[in-house]
Design a protein around this motif. Structure first.
Motif: not given
Length: 299
Positions: A159-162, A152-157, A222-230
């Protein structure tokens, strides 16, 4: 001002139903796709549902060329309880997801939020950080998620990706084999639950809060990896003790308290959620006690 058009894949799945509802509440024009469980096309309150097999590459190309959504939330994947960890179908989802994202970009898509997993990380004692913690996939599922992340980092370089790394969601409509539901049904029957890995603490997050997190992150920059937790990890016995108290099972509490006092976490699958918290309000992620109340009210 026209509504933002957002394509949601896996819309009839466990996470998808909640994410879709949240996006509708936030004013998005939602194009929801899934393979089953809805009419071919139905329109309701900003929602249009399409029956679409994402592994049919020609159909996906035609759909995106015709509808040109500006936003994408990609949740669809192999998720059958007890099967998904080692299913070869994960490999098909890498290919299908790459094709979807490529066509989304080519159709003028501007922002994509893609569902990853905490299983991508190497689990240990320290909180898991999006940039500092190493990845260490050990299953077909986690390896495939890592592979798609990198593609995804290559395919969508351009545009904005998270990339939302989801931890352990629970909620009233989860599968019976899930941890919280297993604990609930066992304690309700006046029995003490047993656990295969009693010394692994996990970051539980209510499924409705996952949906809130996705909508808030999608609307942010925000872009890149984001943890979705508590941001809180609990041992299975701690979860069971909380459940027993909520159900009023006083006879089980002493045994659960004793067992909980004897177990120390050797592994803590806990997300560092500072990036996520930067776009949330204080009340957006409920405590487990609050989430369990919602869970029990639905039973």
């Amino acid at each position: 001002m026209p509504l933002k058009k957002c394509l949601v894949t896996g819309a009839t799945g466990y996470l998808g139903r909640h994410v879709m509802s949240r996006l509708l509440n936030e004013g998005y024009d939602v194009l929801a796709v899934g393979r089953t469980a809805a009419p071919q096309v139905s329109v309701r309150n900003g929602l249009t549902y399409f029956e679409l097999d994402l592994q049919d590459t020609d159909a996906v190309s035609e759909f995106l060329a015709a509808h040109k959504p500006g936003h994408l939330v990609h949740l669809a994947w192999e998720a059958t309880p007890g099967k998904f960890w080692h299913s070869p179908d994960n490999f098909n989802w890498v290919s299908a997801s790459a094709h979807l994202l490529k066509n989304f970009v080519e159709a003028g898509g501007e922002r994509a939020m893609l569902a990853g997993s905490c299983a991508e990380y190497k689990w240990g004692a320290a909180p898991l950080h999006e940039e500092r913690s190493p990845r260490h996939p050990k299953t077909y599922y986690s390896a495939s998620k890592c592979a798609f992340h990198d593609m995804a980092q290559v395919i969508a370089k351009d545009i904005s990706v998270v990339w939302g790394r989801v931890f352990f969601p629970y909620g009233p409509d989860e599968a019976a084999a899930k941890l919280v539901s297993h604990i609930y049904s066992t304690i309700k029957n006046d029995e003490i639950p047993m656990f295969q890995i009693p010394d692994r603490a996990i970051d539980l997050i209510h499924v409705a809060d996952v949906a809130t997190a996705f909508s808030r992150v999608l609307a942010s920059d925000l872009e890149g990896a984001v943890n979705i937790g508590s941001g809180v990890a609990m041992l299975p016995d701690e979860i069971a003790l909380t459940c027993a108290s909520a159900l009023g099972k006083q006879d089980l509490i002493p045994a659960l308290q004793k067992r909980a006092s004897e177990v120390t976490a050797s592994v803590s699958v806990l997300g560092d959620i500072q990036r996520l918290q930067s776009v949330l309000n204080d009340a957006d992620i409920r405590s487990f006690e609050q989430g369990l109340k919602s869970y029990l009210e639905s039973r």
